[in-house]
Design an enzyme around this catalytic site. Structure first.
Site, mmCIF file in Angstrom:
data_model
loop_
_atom_site.group_PDB
_atom_site.id
_atom_site.type_symbol
_atom_site.label_atom_id
_atom_site.label_comp_id
_atom_site.label_asym_id
_atom_site.label_seq_id
_atom_site.Cartn_x
_atom_site.Cartn_y
_atom_site.Cartn_z
ATOM 1 C CE LYS A 199 2.521 -17.156 -2.265
ATOM 2 N NZ LYS A 199 1.194 -18.943 -2.467
ATOM 3 C CE1 TYR A 247 -2.859 -3.164 0.850
ATOM 4 C CE2 TYR A 247 -4.527 -0.817 1.191
ATOM 5 C CZ TYR A 247 -4.546 -2.087 0.878
ATOM 6 O OH TYR A 247 -5.652 -3.184 0.961
ATOM 7 C CG ASP A 287 -1.692 -20.294 -0.633
ATOM 8 O OD1 ASP A 287 -1.261 -20.164 0.943
ATOM 9 O OD2 ASP A 287 -1.158 -20.958 -2.035
ATOM 10 C CG ASP A 296 -13.745 -7.381 2.363
ATOM 11 O OD1 ASP A 296 -13.509 -6.272 3.361
ATOM 12 O OD2 ASP A 296 -14.273 -6.740 1.356
#
Ligand code: NAD
Ligand code: IPM
Ligand code: MN
Length: 358
Positions: free
Chosen positions: A191, A142, A223, A251
């Protein structure tokens, strides 16, 4: 006590949900003998319309000078064509970094009354969904360099993700401290099979874990985590993860509790002044129709009382009021099921405000 709160209503559905949270907070102040003073400040699309920039200097100054910040949500179709540095979302990111709010707590908990609203099988919901995502909020991709260049007449876009040990250490510590006062299991999500940022994350996680021998430290690849959240959410107590993974996983986590409209968040730094907002966006598709669920914003107000104002009883009173209203069968459209009573945004806010008891 008297507290001043910078209030950012935001765009589309933002003002609708903030109005209800303010209503409930004012009622809570009245019942407990406090004074909450709300000061409207501009950020996002509303600020662009009024001043040409998404985060006026005045807004950052007001937020830093107040006891806390309440935000609805910013952005929406009206602003999709503005240049990237002028987007409403840039205002939000600027505020998070300007206030150094590096830790974002996003709880995912199923209200027992809403079990039917979860899209998961009843036996998975019955096993329990009650975890919190601790999301790093002012680093990672970001806040890296973003650019689009042209090579041989074709465009090329680059977004840089980077994390320093210090940035990882402080958020991982918040993860452990959060787990310590919950069920003492912290899952670090990364990850590390692909990314250097994640390998450093994992190294720091294990180092900090030694300071918290009472907390079980687990690791999971992102994942797999996305899959496990729907397969067996009961395994999670506290999750700590980097900015982008936390955005996406929260979310997902919200939906298994019934609706994204239910989930509050607290963005915290090193002072007691934090920013509190629902995790959902400005919901442009349902704005202005009195149907958006205000509970996530109302519960964000409760988190403000708990984390910024050291008012745990007042926060508990808001949560109890939400519970009571759900017990009585009142539902906004997003969490409605057969046999319940459907109400709009303002009615839901009225009912919760009326249910506040000391
Ligand atoms: P969104 O969260 O606004 O909406 C996604 C879906 O969830 C929509 O169908 C919406 O109707 C529904 N929904 C969201 N909140 C709800 C609520 N309280 N009650 C009932 N239903 C609800 O995500 P989006 O559509 O991808 O984004 C819209 C805009 O919001 C974008 O500009 C995005 O950048 C912005 N956004 C802002 C914030 C923020 O200000 N903190 C957060 C997320 C997205
Ligand atoms: C959120 C939002 C923001 C984010 C956007 C609007 C910048 O999606 O708060 O979850 O990605 O952090
Ligand atoms: Mn998001």
């Amino acid at each position: 006590m008297r507290k001043t709160i910078a209030m950012i209503e935001g765009d589309y559905s933002g003002p609708e949900v903030v109005r209800e949270a303010v209503k409930v907070m004012k009622r809570t102040a009245e019942v407990f003998g406090h004074e909450f003073v709300f000061k409207k400040v501009l950020m996002g699309g509303e600020a662009i319309d009024a001043t040409g920039v998404p985060l006026p200097d005045e807004t950052l100054k007001e937020c830093l000078a107040s006891d806390s910040v309440l935000l609805g949500a910013v952005g929406g179709p009206k602003y999709n064509a503005v240049p990237k540095d002028k987007r409403p979302e840039r205002g939000l990111l600027g505020l998070r970094s300007g206030m150094e709010l590096f830790a974002n707590l996003r709880p995912a908990r199923v209200f027992p009354q809403l079990a039917a609203a979860s899209p998961l099988k009843p036996e998975i919901v019955a096993a329990g969904i009650d975890f919190v995502i601790v999301r790093e909020l002012v680093g990672g991709v970001y806040f890296g360099k973003h650019e689009t260049t042209v090579e041989n007449g074709r465009k090329k876009a680059t977004d840089i993700m980077s994390y320093s040990e210090g940035e990882i250490e402080r958020i991982v510590r918040v993860g452990f401290e959060t787990a310590r006062v919950r069920n003492k299991v912290l899952t670090s999500v990364d990850k590390s099979n692909v990314l250097d940022c994640s390998r450093l994350w994992s190294e720091v996680f294990h180092r900090v874990a030694k300071e918290f021998p009472d907390v079980e430290a687990r690791e999971m690849l992102v994942d797999n985590c996305a899959m496990q959240i729907v397969r067996n959410p009961a395994q999670f107590d506290t999750i700590v993860t980097e900015n982008l993974f936390g955005d996406i996983l929260s979310d997902e986590a919200s939906m298994i509790t019934g609706s994204i409209g239910l989930i509050p968040s607290a963005s915290l730094g090193s002072t007691s002044c934090g920013m509190y907002e629902p995790i959902h966006g400005s919901a442009p598709d349902i704005a202005g129709r009195n149907i958006v669920n205000p509970i996530g914003t109302i519960l964000s107000g409760a988190m403000m009382m708990k984390y910024s104002f050291a008012m745990p009883e007042e926060a508990a009173a808001v949560e109890a009021a939400v519970n009571k209203v759900l017990d009585e069968g009142w539902r906004t459209g997003d969490i409605f099921s057969e046999g319940c009573k459907k109400v709009g945004t303002t009615e839901m806010g009225d009912l919760i405000a009326k249910a506040i008891k000391n």
